[in-house]
Design a protein around this motif. Structure first.
Motif, PDB file in Angstrom:
ATOM      1  N   LYS A  98       0.510  -1.550   0.165  1.00 41.57           N
ATOM      2  CA  LYS A  98       0.101  -0.287  -0.344  1.00 41.57           C
ATOM      3  C   LYS A  98       0.774   1.066  -0.193  1.00 41.57           C
ATOM      4  O   LYS A  98       0.411   2.226  -0.639  1.00 41.57           O
ATOM      5  N   MET A  99       2.059   1.122   0.090  1.00 39.45           N
ATOM      6  CA  MET A  99       2.922   2.178   0.734  1.00 39.45           C
ATOM      7  C   MET A  99       3.377   2.544  -0.647  1.00 39.45           C
ATOM      8  O   MET A  99       3.605   3.707  -1.427  1.00 39.45           O
ATOM      9  N   VAL A 100       3.961   1.459  -1.369  1.00 37.47           N
ATOM     10  CA  VAL A 100       4.261   1.611  -2.773  1.00 37.47           C
ATOM     11  C   VAL A 100       3.633   2.646  -3.327  1.00 37.47           C
ATOM     12  O   VAL A 100       3.451   3.337  -4.267  1.00 37.47           O
ATOM     13  N   ILE A 101       2.336   1.867  -3.555  1.00 40.53           N
ATOM     14  CA  ILE A 101       1.332   3.106  -4.636  1.00 40.53           C
ATOM     15  C   ILE A 101       0.587   3.661  -4.184  1.00 40.53           C
ATOM     16  O   ILE A 101       0.656   4.579  -5.195  1.00 40.53           O
ATOM     17  N   ASP A 102       0.825   4.054  -2.650  1.00 39.04           N
ATOM     18  CA  ASP A 102      -0.229   5.494  -1.780  1.00 39.04           C
ATOM     19  C   ASP A 102       1.602   6.834  -2.937  1.00 39.04           C
ATOM     20  O   ASP A 102       1.309   7.651  -3.553  1.00 39.04           O
ATOM     21  N   GLU A 103       3.054   5.840  -2.887  1.00 39.97           N
ATOM     22  CA  GLU A 103       3.923   6.963  -2.967  1.00 39.97           C
ATOM     23  C   GLU A 103       3.480   7.119  -5.055  1.00 39.97           C
ATOM     24  O   GLU A 103       4.027   7.634  -5.149  1.00 39.97           O
ATOM     25  N   GLU A 104       3.572   6.455  -5.717  1.00 37.70           N
ATOM     26  CA  GLU A 104       3.470   5.802  -6.922  1.00 37.70           C
ATOM     27  C   GLU A 104       2.256   7.035  -7.500  1.00 37.70           C
ATOM     28  O   GLU A 104       2.266   7.254  -8.919  1.00 37.70           O
ATOM     29  N   ASN A 105       1.038   7.283  -6.647  1.00 41.87           N
ATOM     30  CA  ASN A 105      -0.033   7.548  -7.377  1.00 41.87           C
ATOM     31  C   ASN A 105       0.339   9.491  -7.066  1.00 41.87           C
ATOM     32  O   ASN A 105       0.003   9.807  -7.614  1.00 41.87           O
ATOM     33  N   LEU A 106       1.412   9.306  -5.876  1.00 41.22           N
ATOM     34  CA  LEU A 106       1.354  10.599  -5.944  1.00 41.22           C
ATOM     35  C   LEU A 106       2.241  11.321  -6.882  1.00 41.22           C
ATOM     36  O   LEU A 106       2.320  12.485  -7.098  1.00 41.22           O
ATOM     37  N   LYS A 107       2.853  10.834  -6.795  1.00 47.75           N
ATOM     38  CA  LYS A 107       4.080  10.992  -8.001  1.00 47.75           C
ATOM     39  C   LYS A 107       3.462  10.955  -8.990  1.00 47.75           C
ATOM     40  O   LYS A 107       3.312  12.131  -9.950  1.00 47.75           O
ATOM     41  N   LEU A 108       2.285  10.507  -9.845  1.00 43.24           N
ATOM     42  CA  LEU A 108       1.937  10.300 -10.638  1.00 43.24           C
ATOM     43  C   LEU A 108       0.666  11.386 -10.930  1.00 43.24           C
ATOM     44  O   LEU A 108       0.825  12.537 -12.078  1.00 43.24           O
ATOM     45  N   GLN A 109       0.377  12.151  -9.885  1.00 44.23           N
ATOM     46  CA  GLN A 109      -0.555  12.722  -9.486  1.00 44.23           C
ATOM     47  C   GLN A 109       0.011  14.240  -9.731  1.00 44.23           C
ATOM     48  O   GLN A 109       0.172  15.404 -10.150  1.00 44.23           O
ATOM     49  N   ASN A 110       1.397  14.566  -9.176  1.00 46.65           N
ATOM     50  CA  ASN A 110       2.047  15.304  -9.623  1.00 46.65           C
ATOM     51  C   ASN A 110       2.872  16.044 -10.599  1.00 46.65           C
ATOM     52  O   ASN A 110       3.079  17.253 -11.277  1.00 46.65           O
ATOM     53  N   ALA A 111       2.783  14.297 -11.974  1.00 47.03           N
ATOM     54  CA  ALA A 111       3.687  14.540 -12.758  1.00 47.03           C
ATOM     55  C   ALA A 111       2.819  15.088 -13.526  1.00 47.03           C
ATOM     56  O   ALA A 111       2.795  16.162 -14.987  1.00 47.03           O
ATOM     57  N   LEU A 112       1.691  15.149 -13.760  1.00 45.96           N
ATOM     58  CA  LEU A 112      -0.190  15.154 -14.917  1.00 45.96           C
ATOM     59  C   LEU A 112       0.069  16.587 -14.345  1.00 45.96           C
ATOM     60  O   LEU A 112      -0.640  17.542 -15.646  1.00 45.96           O
TER      61      LEU A 112
END
Length: 312
Positions: A98-112
């Motif tokens: 879950k921590m990995v997925i949360d981190e990747e979600n945040l990265k993608l939201q910032n990249a978008l």
């Protein structure tokens, strides 16, 4: 003028493809997060149940005293503790996921955020392109724009394939590292069965601990590889169901502590890692072939466009 717009169109198509990929990945991560959160709830309930079973067995009731005298309680208590440890371990692994997925979600939201106005810019360029074609300043303008469109799409696709290949190589490397640790554990385990003593047991456990950490890394890398494949799987004609790639680690983390000391479990896990490595390798070979094919197509398009421009 139209040469400048051509260049901008090629560039902006790459950004549009990147935005589409990030949107797909974010959607897939959100779907996966729902599954993991449901699993976390189930695992917490399972752990509570297992802890209660251990506490119940450890209480000194008359029934338990009879069980002790009959020699059955210790055996059952040991089994219940193993199940409790296994449940705790699986829960810890799910929390990490879950921590990995949360981190990747945040990265993608910032990249978008960098692509918020990209579609508006694209439509503005298309409008300028249409004006130039209608003006009829050159009879070859429409053909050059058409070739530039193909060039932009191919360049964007090549970038995505290269990124997928890079992610796949990381996943394959992590799998090979995990396999190496398990093979060492298997070797020490074999020696232990033939009376290797305390040292062989300690070394076996150390390699198992190392393999566990490497398997978590492999699972993370495979998740990233799977996300990179989302937007190119159809064009790359991938025949392997990539969603299944994420399920393989469940084999290791479900009852890892309780069962992994058994030599046969190590051998089964090695077989699973080899199978998964073969699947990743197969996809990488497919992607490499696609990369070379599309590079040749891009060269031909760029050559054709250049010849038209030189003859204007």
């Amino acid at each position: 003028m139209y040469s400048e717009i051509n260049e901008k169109l090629v560039e902006i198509q790459g950004k549009l493809h990147k935005k589409e990929k990030y949107d797909l990945q974010l959607e897939d991560y959100k779907r996966e997060l729902q599954i993991v959160e449901q699993e976390l709830g189930d695992l917490r309930e399972r752990l509570k149940s297992e802890e209660k079973d251990v506490v119940k067995l450890e209480s000194m009731s008359l029934k338990n005293l009879v069980a002790i005298l009959s020699g059955t309680k210790e055996e059952k208590l040991s089994k219940e503790k193993q199940e409790m440890i296994a449940a705790k371990h699986k829960l810890e692994e799910a929390v990490k996921t879950k921590m990995v997925i949360d981190e990747e979600n945040l990265k993608l939201q910032n990249a978008l955020k960098a692509f918020e106005k990209i579609e508006e810019e694209y439509h503005q360029l298309l409008s300028q392109k249409e004006t130039i074609i209608k003006s009829g300043t050159t009879r070859f303008a429409e053909k050059v724009f058409e070739l530039s469109g193909k060039e932009g799409s191919l360049k964007a696709y090549l970038v995505e394939v290269e990124e997928a290949i890079s992610a796949g190589n990381y996943a394959k490397s992590a799998l090979e590292d995990a396999r190496s640790s398990l093979e060492k554990a298997e070797g020490w385990g074999t020696w232990d069965m033939f009376g290797g003593g305390a040292l062989s047991g300690v070394m076996k456990h150390q390699h198992i601990d190392q393999a566990e950490a490497l398997l978590h890394k492999a699972q993370t890398n495979i998740r990233q590889f799977q996300k990179e494949l989302l937007d190119i799987r159809e064009q790359a004609h991938l025949k392997i169901e990539i969603s299944d790639m994420l399920k393989f680690a469940d084999f290791f983390f479900d009852g890892f502590i309780a069962d992994f000391m058994v030599q046969g479990k190590i051998q089964q896990s090695l077989e699973q890692i080899r199978l998964q490595t073969n699947r990743v390798t197969e996809i990488l070979l497919n992607l490499t072939a696609q990369l070379e094919k599309k590079r040749r197509e891009l060269e031909n398009i760029q050559k054709e466009k250049q010849e038209i421009i030189l003859n204007l």
